[in-house]
Write a protein that holds these residues in place. Structure first.
Motif, PDB file in Angstrom:
ATOM      1  N   LEU A 149       0.814  -1.221   0.000  1.00  0.00           N
ATOM      2  CA  LEU A 149       0.000   0.000   0.000  1.00  0.00           C
ATOM      3  C   LEU A 149       0.846   1.269   0.000  1.00  0.00           C
ATOM      4  CD1 LEU A 149      -2.771  -1.083   2.518  1.00  0.00           C
ATOM      5  CD2 LEU A 149      -2.920  -0.986   0.022  1.00  0.00           C
ATOM      6  N   ARG A 150       2.136   1.129  -0.224  1.00  0.00           N
ATOM      7  CA  ARG A 150       3.005   2.306  -0.288  1.00  0.00           C
ATOM      8  C   ARG A 150       2.563   3.249  -1.395  1.00  0.00           C
ATOM      9  NH1 ARG A 150       7.713  -1.188  -0.343  1.00  0.00           N
ATOM     10  NH2 ARG A 150       8.297  -1.462   1.808  1.00  0.00           N
ATOM     11  N   ARG A 151       2.828   4.539  -1.162  1.00  0.00           N
ATOM     12  CA  ARG A 151       2.589   5.585  -2.158  1.00  0.00           C
ATOM     13  C   ARG A 151       1.109   5.723  -2.524  1.00  0.00           C
ATOM     14  NH1 ARG A 151       6.774   8.072  -3.284  1.00  0.00           N
ATOM     15  NH2 ARG A 151       6.004   9.018  -5.199  1.00  0.00           N
ATOM     16  N   THR A 152       0.237   5.464  -1.539  1.00  0.00           N
ATOM     17  CA  THR A 152      -1.204   5.614  -1.751  1.00  0.00           C
ATOM     18  C   THR A 152      -1.784   6.746  -0.910  1.00  0.00           C
ATOM     19  OG1 THR A 152      -1.759   4.041   0.008  1.00  0.00           O
ATOM     20  CG2 THR A 152      -1.472   3.137  -2.229  1.00  0.00           C
ATOM     21  N   GLY A 153      -0.934   7.450  -0.132  1.00  0.00           N
ATOM     22  CA  GLY A 153      -1.409   8.489   0.765  1.00  0.00           C
ATOM     23  C   GLY A 153      -1.773   7.966   2.147  1.00  0.00           C
ATOM     24  N   LEU A 154      -1.601   6.677   2.342  1.00  0.00           N
ATOM     25  CA  LEU A 154      -1.978   6.067   3.615  1.00  0.00           C
ATOM     26  C   LEU A 154      -1.120   6.577   4.774  1.00  0.00           C
ATOM     27  CD1 LEU A 154      -3.836   4.057   5.008  1.00  0.00           C
ATOM     28  CD2 LEU A 154      -2.235   2.250   4.396  1.00  0.00           C
ATOM     29  N   GLY A 155       0.176   6.791   4.553  1.00  0.00           N
ATOM     30  CA  GLY A 155       1.045   7.277   5.621  1.00  0.00           C
ATOM     31  C   GLY A 155       0.565   8.598   6.189  1.00  0.00           C
ATOM     32  N   GLN A 156       0.164   9.506   5.315  1.00  0.00           N
ATOM     33  CA  GLN A 156      -0.344  10.799   5.751  1.00  0.00           C
ATOM     34  C   GLN A 156      -1.619  10.633   6.566  1.00  0.00           C
ATOM     35  OE1 GLN A 156      -0.750  13.629   2.580  1.00  0.00           O
ATOM     36  NE2 GLN A 156      -1.576  15.214   3.909  1.00  0.00           N
ATOM     37  N   ARG A 157      -2.492   9.751   6.133  1.00  0.00           N
ATOM     38  CA  ARG A 157      -3.737   9.493   6.873  1.00  0.00           C
ATOM     39  C   ARG A 157      -3.445   8.881   8.239  1.00  0.00           C
ATOM     40  NH1 ARG A 157      -6.975   5.894   3.157  1.00  0.00           N
ATOM     41  NH2 ARG A 157      -8.345   5.775   4.949  1.00  0.00           N
ATOM     42  N   ILE A 158      -2.437   8.012   8.305  1.00  0.00           N
ATOM     43  CA  ILE A 158      -2.067   7.383   9.579  1.00  0.00           C
ATOM     44  C   ILE A 158      -1.570   8.433  10.570  1.00  0.00           C
ATOM     45  CG2 ILE A 158      -0.351   5.864  10.668  1.00  0.00           C
ATOM     46  CD1 ILE A 158      -0.658   4.038   8.159  1.00  0.00           C
ATOM     47  N   VAL A 159      -0.704   9.327  10.118  1.00  0.00           N
ATOM     48  CA  VAL A 159      -0.201  10.378  11.001  1.00  0.00           C
ATOM     49  C   VAL A 159      -1.354  11.247  11.496  1.00  0.00           C
ATOM     50  CG1 VAL A 159       1.241  12.461  11.120  1.00  0.00           C
ATOM     51  CG2 VAL A 159       2.138  10.369  10.049  1.00  0.00           C
ATOM     52  N   ALA A 160      -2.259  11.626  10.616  1.00  0.00           N
ATOM     53  CA  ALA A 160      -3.409  12.435  11.022  1.00  0.00           C
ATOM     54  C   ALA A 160      -4.277  11.692  12.046  1.00  0.00           C
ATOM     55  CB  ALA A 160      -4.238  12.823   9.798  1.00  0.00           C
ATOM     56  N   GLU A 161      -4.508  10.410  11.820  1.00  0.00           N
ATOM     57  CA  GLU A 161      -5.313   9.614  12.757  1.00  0.00           C
ATOM     58  C   GLU A 161      -4.671   9.567  14.137  1.00  0.00           C
ATOM     59  OE1 GLU A 161      -8.323   7.906  12.561  1.00  0.00           O
ATOM     60  OE2 GLU A 161      -8.643   8.836  10.615  1.00  0.00           O
ATOM     61  N   VAL A 162      -3.360   9.372  14.180  1.00  0.00           N
ATOM     62  CA  VAL A 162      -2.672   9.300  15.465  1.00  0.00           C
ATOM     63  C   VAL A 162      -2.750  10.631  16.200  1.00  0.00           C
ATOM     64  CG1 VAL A 162      -0.372   9.114  16.523  1.00  0.00           C
ATOM     65  CG2 VAL A 162      -1.153   7.405  14.897  1.00  0.00           C
ATOM     66  N   MET A 163      -2.579  11.703  15.479  1.00  0.00           N
ATOM     67  CA  MET A 163      -2.630  13.017  16.115  1.00  0.00           C
ATOM     68  C   MET A 163      -4.030  13.337  16.639  1.00  0.00           C
ATOM     69  SD  MET A 163      -0.061  15.069  13.596  1.00  0.00           S
ATOM     70  CE  MET A 163      -0.332  16.619  14.392  1.00  0.00           C
ATOM     71  N   ASN A 164      -5.055  12.757  16.044  1.00  0.00           N
ATOM     72  CA  ASN A 164      -6.438  12.965  16.490  1.00  0.00           C
ATOM     73  C   ASN A 164      -6.944  11.865  17.420  1.00  0.00           C
ATOM     74  OD1 ASN A 164      -7.005  15.408  15.088  1.00  0.00           O
ATOM     75  ND2 ASN A 164      -7.083  14.233  13.191  1.00  0.00           N
ATOM     76  N   TRP A 165      -6.126  10.867  17.677  1.00  0.00           N
ATOM     77  CA  TRP A 165      -6.508   9.722  18.511  1.00  0.00           C
ATOM     78  C   TRP A 165      -6.777  10.192  19.936  1.00  0.00           C
ATOM     79  CZ3 TRP A 165      -3.066   6.323  21.723  1.00  0.00           C
ATOM     80  CH2 TRP A 165      -3.696   5.129  22.078  1.00  0.00           C
ATOM     81  N   GLU A 166      -7.883   9.758  20.488  1.00  0.00           N
ATOM     82  CA  GLU A 166      -8.265  10.175  21.841  1.00  0.00           C
ATOM     83  C   GLU A 166      -7.437   9.500  22.928  1.00  0.00           C
ATOM     84  OE1 GLU A 166     -12.480   9.754  22.317  1.00  0.00           O
ATOM     85  OE2 GLU A 166     -12.918  11.163  20.710  1.00  0.00           O
ATOM     86  N   GLY A 167      -6.644   8.509  22.563  1.00  0.00           N
ATOM     87  CA  GLY A 167      -5.866   7.765  23.554  1.00  0.00           C
ATOM     88  C   GLY A 167      -4.577   8.414  23.986  1.00  0.00           C
ATOM     89  N   HIS A 168      -4.219   9.563  23.418  1.00  0.00           N
ATOM     90  CA  HIS A 168      -2.969  10.198  23.841  1.00  0.00           C
ATOM     91  C   HIS A 168      -3.240  11.458  24.640  1.00  0.00           C
ATOM     92  CE1 HIS A 168      -3.045  13.558  20.995  1.00  0.00           C
ATOM     93  NE2 HIS A 168      -3.314  12.715  20.018  1.00  0.00           N
ATOM     94  N   PRO A 169      -2.288  11.818  25.510  1.00  0.00           N
ATOM     95  CA  PRO A 169      -2.438  13.077  26.246  1.00  0.00           C
ATOM     96  C   PRO A 169      -2.413  14.260  25.280  1.00  0.00           C
ATOM     97  CG  PRO A 169      -0.562  11.780  27.062  1.00  0.00           C
ATOM     98  CD  PRO A 169      -1.074  11.107  25.834  1.00  0.00           C
ATOM     99  N   LEU A 170      -2.945  15.377  25.697  1.00  0.00           N
ATOM    100  CA  LEU A 170      -2.918  16.577  24.867  1.00  0.00           C
ATOM    101  C   LEU A 170      -1.478  17.013  24.623  1.00  0.00           C
ATOM    102  CD1 LEU A 170      -5.806  18.673  26.427  1.00  0.00           C
ATOM    103  CD2 LEU A 170      -5.830  17.356  24.306  1.00  0.00           C
TER     104      LEU A 170
END
Length: 147
Positions: A82-103
């Motif tokens: 799945l390389r070069r499909t834009g998935l890496g960018q989506r993963i980073v965004a998901e992690v930054m918005n994940w409710e499981g991390h401290p602010l």
């Protein structure tokens, strides 16, 4: 896309992913010591990113203190097919918005000096290059403070 903490049962498919020459060269080799470390990490997390029931990414984070120490992305891997499909960018965004991390107000990523692909990735997704720290390229993203 769903995020969940890595578990010991993931080790089988992770080992298959790291048979890929590029992934192994950039982030590997992984071994049982790595697995035990991420399973017992208390200052961060190794997350599995899934689409449906299929793992499509791995991302590791170390948590900052919410004020002067930023959260850090320690590693990111996308399923080799799945390389070069834009998935890496989506993963980073998901992690930054994940409710499981401290602010956090800032995020950083450290990249080995010979990992040109990861360097281009962080610049492409808008992270600021901050130079070399501890012999690694450093990239940073500030999160706007919401009122």
């Amino acid at each position: 896309m769903q995020l969940r903490k890595l578990c010991r049962e993931d080790w089988q498919w992770i080992q298959l992913w790291f048979q890929d020459e590029y992934l192994n060269a950039e982030l590997g080799p992984l071994d049982e010591e790595w697995l035990n470390h991420v399973l017992n990490e208390v200052g961060g997390v190794q997350l599995v990113v899934e689409c449906g029931d299929r793992p499509v990414g791995l991302i590791g984070c170390v948590w900052g203190n919410g004020t002067d120490l930023p959260h850090a992305i320690t590693d990111i891997a996308v399923a080799p097919d799945l390389r070069r499909t834009g998935l890496g960018q989506r993963i980073v965004a998901e992690v930054m918005n994940w409710e499981g991390h401290p602010l956090a107000r800032n995020w950083v990523a450290y990249v080995a000096q010979d990992n040109d692909r990861a360097c281009r990735f962080f610049i492409h997704i808008g992270w600021k290059y901050c130079g070399i720290e501890d012999e690694m390229h450093c990239y940073q993203l500030a999160i706007p403070v919401r009122s």
